[in-house]
Design a protein around this motif. Sequence first.
Motif, PDB file in Angstrom:
ATOM      1  N   LEU A 174       0.825  -1.207   0.000  1.00 28.02           N
ATOM      2  CA  LEU A 174       0.000   0.000   0.000  1.00 28.02           C
ATOM      3  C   LEU A 174       0.862   1.261   0.000  1.00 28.02           C
ATOM      4  CD1 LEU A 174      -2.839   1.125  -0.110  1.00 28.02           C
ATOM      5  CD2 LEU A 174      -2.914   1.026   2.383  1.00 28.02           C
ATOM      6  N   LYS A 208      -9.215   0.578   0.760  1.00 23.95           N
ATOM      7  CA  LYS A 208      -8.257   1.068   1.739  1.00 23.95           C
ATOM      8  C   LYS A 208      -8.867   1.117   3.132  1.00 23.95           C
ATOM      9  CE  LYS A 208      -6.295   4.871   0.361  1.00 23.95           C
ATOM     10  NZ  LYS A 208      -5.619   6.003  -0.275  1.00 23.95           N
ATOM     11  N   HIS A 256       0.730   4.123  -2.758  1.00 25.11           N
ATOM     12  CA  HIS A 256       0.596   5.549  -2.431  1.00 25.11           C
ATOM     13  C   HIS A 256       1.681   6.376  -3.113  1.00 25.11           C
ATOM     14  CE1 HIS A 256      -1.815   4.815   1.524  1.00 25.11           C
ATOM     15  NE2 HIS A 256      -2.592   4.812   0.458  1.00 25.11           N
TER      16      HIS A 256
END
Length: 174
Positions: A109, A148, A113
């Motif tokens: 993740l 998320k 990002h």
Amino acid sequence: LSLSLSLSLSLLSPVLLSVCLFSCPQAGFPEMLPESLLWIVAVVIAIGLLCAMVYTLLGLEELRNHRHASDVCNQLNPIVLPEYIGHGVMTLLFLLTGHWISFLINVPLVAYHINRYMNRPAKSVHGIYDPTEMVHQSDAYDTECKCKAAFYMICFFWYLYRMMFALLTKEKYE
């Protein structure tokens, strides 16, 4: 919401540090280990990340209710960078403390990002949302945000479990 979130985190941080630094075994308080502090910080950051996702979902819902896309972008873009920084700091803490499972769970993740922020629209200076793309991409943004939020929720319960485990035992588990 972001102001209240940052205010509550800034008020909560000194309390947590004072509890950790001034706990006294002779007074009946448990001695806080650095690992306990790590998991307490992880739980607090996970709560902040969950609040950011709920705020983003509410903003995307306002877009469906015919709110102007530039207003929604101006509302959501200031949340993006603090979310990314908070998640990156938490992942870095896991790396530095040697909690490999938690680190490896969070790395994909963080990489997403970084990729998302590096490939943000040119008009969006401090965020990832662009008003011209917002209307056409709202379903994709909504799906991303829900995924998320689910990830942060699972991580929150994992960190909460690890915090309780660290507070109740003095062993290092990972």
